[in-house]
Design an enzyme around this catalytic site. Structure first.
Site, mmCIF file in Angstrom:
data_model
loop_
_atom_site.group_PDB
_atom_site.id
_atom_site.type_symbol
_atom_site.label_atom_id
_atom_site.label_comp_id
_atom_site.label_asym_id
_atom_site.label_seq_id
_atom_site.Cartn_x
_atom_site.Cartn_y
_atom_site.Cartn_z
ATOM 1 N N ARG A 107 45.465 4.966 -41.823
ATOM 2 C CA ARG A 107 46.358 3.744 -41.293
ATOM 3 C C ARG A 107 47.604 3.782 -40.985
ATOM 4 O O ARG A 107 48.502 3.104 -40.842
ATOM 5 C CB ARG A 107 46.204 2.689 -42.517
ATOM 6 C CG ARG A 107 44.846 2.085 -42.894
ATOM 7 C CD ARG A 107 44.687 1.319 -44.063
ATOM 8 N NE ARG A 107 43.290 1.077 -44.633
ATOM 9 C CZ ARG A 107 43.059 0.176 -45.661
ATOM 10 N NH1 ARG A 107 44.070 -0.648 -46.173
ATOM 11 N NH2 ARG A 107 41.745 0.148 -46.084
ATOM 12 N N GLU A 114 40.581 9.849 -51.023
ATOM 13 C CA GLU A 114 40.390 9.073 -49.573
ATOM 14 C C GLU A 114 41.774 8.631 -48.981
ATOM 15 O O GLU A 114 42.260 7.725 -49.572
ATOM 16 C CB GLU A 114 39.387 7.663 -49.759
ATOM 17 C CG GLU A 114 39.030 7.093 -48.353
ATOM 18 C CD GLU A 114 38.632 5.980 -48.481
ATOM 19 O OE1 GLU A 114 38.819 4.918 -47.517
ATOM 20 O OE2 GLU A 114 37.718 5.488 -49.620
ATOM 21 N N LYS A 128 29.284 2.473 -48.849
ATOM 22 C CA LYS A 128 30.560 1.552 -49.185
ATOM 23 C C LYS A 128 30.118 0.487 -49.034
ATOM 24 O O LYS A 128 29.655 -0.179 -48.000
ATOM 25 C CB LYS A 128 31.797 2.129 -48.428
ATOM 26 C CG LYS A 128 33.174 1.330 -48.583
ATOM 27 C CD LYS A 128 34.111 1.875 -47.719
ATOM 28 C CE LYS A 128 35.355 0.997 -47.941
ATOM 29 N NZ LYS A 128 36.431 1.550 -46.904
#
Length: 205
Positions: free
Chosen positions: A45, A41, A128
């Site tokens: 960011r 993943e 999640k």
């Protein structure tokens, strides 16, 4: 088995990667895959994130996804870069429907019953749990999962190699997300591969 569940069952840990330099992408991905952790993943960011996804997608055996996807535009950009699954910190109906319409495996963030109910309304059953430790830890997830027997989770946020076993022991947990496998900075590929092997071995404990 759903497409996102296939991703979740590749290894007991999905590394959560914050990578500043795209030159680090392939060595990191190669080390993780060699260690038995193929689902990666890459969080959106950093300015390099989309290039990182594109580079990691070239590594044989890597299943590269995009994390921290907040909206439809980011979803489309991540898929165009080569992301094969999408992870978000939360869930909105618009983002959920966009992922479903595009047929991309999607792991939406949830922290409470309302989030899970929204996901179920959209036809989603894999979530999640974020931020896992800050949202109440294992006790909170056990309580939250109880009314939703069809739901399965990937807790992420504050989980370590030491605490991962406790999370993985919860029946509703399929895997965990972890940032401990790849520290910030220039990669030590031998250390990353060693941590990946330890993480992959959690499935057998």
């Amino acid at each position: 088995m759903s497409a996102i569940e296939t991703v979740m069952t590749l290894a007991p840990v999905i590394p959560v990667l914050v990578i500043e330099d795209a030159a680090h992408a392939r060595p990191i991905a190669e080390a993780l895959v060699a260690g038995g952790v193929p689902a990666l993943e890459v969080t959106l960011r950093t300015p390099a994130a989309l290039e990182v996804i594109a580079e990691m997608a070239k590594v044989p055996g890597a299943m590269v996804g995009a994390g921290t996807v907040l909206n439809e535009a980011q979803l489309d950009a991540a898929v165009a870069a080569g992301a094969r699954f999408i992870v978000s910190p939360g869930l909105t109906e618009r983002l959920g429907r966009a992922a479903i319409e595009r047929g991309i495996p999607f792991l939406p963030g949830t922290a409470n019953a309302a989030d899970i109910m929204l996901g179920l309304d959209l036809g989603l059953t894999r979530f999640k749990f974020f931020p896992a430790e800050a949202a109440g830890g294992t006790k909170a997830l056990k309580a939250l999962a109880a009314p939703f027997h069809e739901a399965r989770f990937c807790p992420t946020g504050g989980i370590t190699q030491a605490s991962a076993t406790d999370w993985l022991a919860i029946p509703a947990v399929t895997c965990v997300g972890g940032s401990w496998l790849v520290p910030a900075g220039a990669p030590d590929v031998a250390a990353i591969e060693a941590r990946a092997r330890e993480a992959a071995a959690l499935a057998t404990r």
